[in-house]
Scaffold this active site. Structure first.
Site, PDB file in Angstrom:
ATOM      1  N   HIS A  31      18.832  -2.382 -22.142  1.00  0.00           N
ATOM      2  CA  HIS A  31      17.994  -3.452 -21.605  1.00  0.00           C
ATOM      3  C   HIS A  31      16.511  -3.089 -21.717  1.00  0.00           C
ATOM      4  O   HIS A  31      15.786  -2.960 -20.729  1.00  0.00           O
ATOM      5  CB  HIS A  31      18.358  -3.773 -20.164  1.00  0.00           C
ATOM      6  CG  HIS A  31      17.872  -5.132 -19.735  1.00  0.00           C
ATOM      7  ND1 HIS A  31      18.721  -6.168 -19.483  1.00  0.00           N
ATOM      8  CD2 HIS A  31      16.625  -5.624 -19.550  1.00  0.00           C
ATOM      9  CE1 HIS A  31      18.034  -7.239 -19.143  1.00  0.00           C
ATOM     10  NE2 HIS A  31      16.757  -6.925 -19.191  1.00  0.00           N
ATOM     11  N   HIS A  63      11.658 -10.637 -24.064  1.00  0.00           N
ATOM     12  CA  HIS A  63      10.939  -9.658 -23.255  1.00  0.00           C
ATOM     13  C   HIS A  63       9.570  -9.253 -23.771  1.00  0.00           C
ATOM     14  O   HIS A  63       8.597  -9.364 -23.045  1.00  0.00           O
ATOM     15  CB  HIS A  63      11.791  -8.415 -23.001  1.00  0.00           C
ATOM     16  CG  HIS A  63      12.920  -8.650 -22.053  1.00  0.00           C
ATOM     17  ND1 HIS A  63      14.133  -9.144 -22.468  1.00  0.00           N
ATOM     18  CD2 HIS A  63      13.026  -8.470 -20.725  1.00  0.00           C
ATOM     19  CE1 HIS A  63      14.941  -9.264 -21.421  1.00  0.00           C
ATOM     20  NE2 HIS A  63      14.289  -8.864 -20.349  1.00  0.00           N
ATOM     21  N   HIS A 119      10.019  -2.675 -15.040  1.00  0.00           N
ATOM     22  CA  HIS A 119       9.548  -3.556 -16.107  1.00  0.00           C
ATOM     23  C   HIS A 119       8.119  -3.145 -16.481  1.00  0.00           C
ATOM     24  O   HIS A 119       7.364  -2.670 -15.639  1.00  0.00           O
ATOM     25  CB  HIS A 119       9.574  -5.022 -15.674  1.00  0.00           C
ATOM     26  CG  HIS A 119      10.934  -5.630 -15.736  1.00  0.00           C
ATOM     27  ND1 HIS A 119      11.927  -5.308 -14.842  1.00  0.00           N
ATOM     28  CD2 HIS A 119      11.479  -6.530 -16.598  1.00  0.00           C
ATOM     29  CE1 HIS A 119      13.023  -5.993 -15.139  1.00  0.00           C
ATOM     30  NE2 HIS A 119      12.777  -6.733 -16.198  1.00  0.00           N
TER      31      HIS A 119
END
Length: 579
Positions: free
Chosen positions: A364, A259, A442
């Site tokens: 996450h 990520h 995100h």
């Protein structure tokens, strides 16, 4: 016998590529210009690059122009600084077209004299790894809108290639995410839609080893212009020619980079990782999932650790219960689109699954950014919210609905306000006025000012529910202004809600501010993910800061069904080679 000796002598002379004649260096064939030979793909990493050797000359004031091809072709021009000339012992060439006789102009000074030369560089085709179900060899880029003053933009696309095989390696039933394993798919496209750079996927990835497998995502440009990224259990730093300045395993005790990572101005790295052999409060030892951030120095020494199992509440499940289990980041199951979990069993198996508690995918974290003005970090935790945390590991604020936060954390949730500073009423995640939270967001990054936070609001689980029809979903780019003194937040700008489901991206994606053109860059990176007939058609938009004018829009047609992108952003060639 004498004839054989003459042939052998000739062969040896060609093999060395040079012979001495009358005290001077004599070459077997003349170079194209007054410099040396052209070495194509010099590091065997990026086939659309080259180096023009110095040929023994001491040159300065180097300028390169790679000429555009055909109608609408984009010229790529950049300067090359003295450090890079010495580093490569030549002139770095990037931005070549594949399968093409590229025209390249190079100007430089040597002993005070200006030289202008033309080179022809023939390239081969793009590297390709066939995957079952592919409908095209490489992504196709389709410009929709390009403003005149943005035609020189080059965009780095960090994309995903879906691999049908299961990875050779897993961390086991006690957690971890080593099964995220695909060949990297990284390209640069110009505003005419032509590919001008591509990473050879086989040069960086080998699924036969845990230390060379993984997913290369989160690639970005460091302050010194170099590229930084990671893949599974390793971190990389390299340039577009493929010259690596760092290839490092994650520090012992940590695993599963993915990520995001950032190199700071002092050379240190902030990296999103997971923890190996983590001891839970109940004494069970697990490998955690996307819930740690570490700071390491240039030598790989661990300087600091943010353990979000301790910072947040790993058992908060409000949003987890509302998630579309058909797409929990890269764990995509198109047959389960729109379905949710009925409950979250605290005794469920550990691993990369939506769940609560250390050892499951409860947080996450998909982006992390350092805040220079107060020595803090801002993280986007897809399943919890956007959180700012100090060096002391204390939460400064939480940008998320208030539901589910308890104790001291409840007091850190920001209060929504309107433009006049009036509090806005919210109920079950739904707020009055022109305000909405970011949902499964995100890239929560700092914007133009220290108080600005911008996110790609993917929109899954909006209002803690799945809509009656999946087509009611939407994604958007959104900007907030945070007042830390008053603990309030105002929504000041958004783009995307008006485009509805056709622009919806359930996972991945990016919103980021770029000061060189005072613009917002938005990448709807999984648009069309659930289409069962056509591969996703992603959408890149660069637009006016806090405005509505779109400067660049480009569609990206992926090679395979259900293969998302990850991020895209404008890359600076001058920043990489200009010093």
């Amino acid at each position: 016998m004498k004839g054989r000796r003459r042939l052998l002598a000739a062969a040896l002379a060609l093999a060395t590529f040079s012979v001495l004649s009358a005290g001077k260096l004599s070459l077997p064939y003349p170079p194209q210009g007054e410099l040396g030979y052209v070495s194509i793909d010099p590091y065997k990493v990026s086939p659309l690059t080259a180096i023009i050797d110095l040929g023994g000359k001491n040159i300065a004031d180097v300028k390169v122009k790679v000429h555009g091809k055909g109608k609408g072709g984009v010229d790529i021009e950049y300067d090359v600084g003295p450090t890079k000339i010495l580093t490569y012992n030549g002139v770095p060439i990037v931005g070549l077209y594949p399968s093409h006789k590229n025209k390249v102009s190079v100007s430089y000074t040597v002993e005070g004299t200006i030289k202008n030369e033309e080179y022809t560089i023939l390239t081969a085709g793009l590297p390709y790894n066939p995957v079952d179900g592919d409908v095209r060899f490489v992504p196709e880029f389709e410009p929709v809108t390009v403003a005149d003053n943005f035609k020189d933009r080059l965009y780095f696309f960090n994309l995903m290639s879906r691999k049908p095989e299961i990875s050779q390696f897993r961390w086991g039933s006690d957690g971890g995410a080593a099964e995220w394993d695909t060949k990297p798919l990284n390209v640069i496209a110009d505003t005419n839609g032509d590919i001008r750079w591509m990473l050879d996927p086989n040069s960086q990835h080998d699924e036969e080893s845990v230390y060379t497998s993984g997913v290369m995502i989160g690639t970005n440009q460091a302050p010194d212009g170099m590229l930084i990224t990671g893949q599974g259990q390793r971190l990389f730093k390299f340039d577009l020619l493929g010259r690596h300045t760092m290839v490092r395993r994650l520090p012992r005790g940590f695993q599963d980079y993915s990520h995001d990572l950032e190199q700071l101005k002092n050379g240190n790295f902030i990296v999103r990782v997971a923890k190996r052999d983590y001891v839970r409060d109940d004494g069970v030892v697990v490998n955690t999932v996307r819930d740690h951030v570490i700071e390491i120095d240039r030598d790989g020494n661990v300087l600091d650790v943010w353990d979000f199992n301790k910072i947040l509440d790993p058992y908060r499940d409000n949003l987890l219960l509302a998630l579309d289990v058909g797409a929990v980041c890269l764990n995509v199951d198109t047959e389960s689109e729109g379905e949710t979990l009925e409950d979250l069993d605290k005794n469920a198996p550990f691993g990369d699954i939506p769940g609560v508690g250390p050892g499951r995918n409860w947080a996450h974290i998909n982006s992390v950014q350092y805040s220079y003005h107060d020595d803090s970090i801002i993280v986007s935790a897809r399943h919890q919210g956007t959180i700012k945390v100090g060096r002391d590991k204390q939460v400064k604020w939480i940008l998320a609905p208030s539901e589910g936060w308890t104790g001291d954390l409840a007091s850190k949730v920001l209060t929504p306000v309107d433009a006049k500073g009036n509090n806005l009423k919210c109920d079950n995640g739904k707020c009055e006025g022109e305000f909405d939270w970011p949902w499964t967001q995100h890239t929560s990054y700092i914007g133009k000012t220290n108080n600005s936070v911008i996110s790609f609001d993917n929109g899954d689980g909006r209002g803690f529910e799945q809509p009656a029809f999946p087509t009611d979903k939407f994604s958007r780019a959104v900007q907030y202004e945070v007042n830390e003194a008053d603990m309030t937040v105002q929504q000041v700008w958004q783009y995307g809600e008006e485009r509805g489901y056709e622009w919806y991206s359930p996972i991945t994606s990016l919103t980021q501010y770029f000061d060189d053109k005072d613009s917002m860059v938005i990448f709807s990176a999984s648009r069309g993910l659930f289409d069962r007939e056509n591969p996703p058609e992603l959408s890149l938009v660069e637009m006016e800061y806090e405005g509505s004018e779109v400067f660049v829009e480009m569609n990206v047609k992926m090679p395979k069904l259900h293969a998302p992108g990850y991020r895209a952003w404008p890359i600076s060639i001058d920043a990489m080679f200009g010093n």
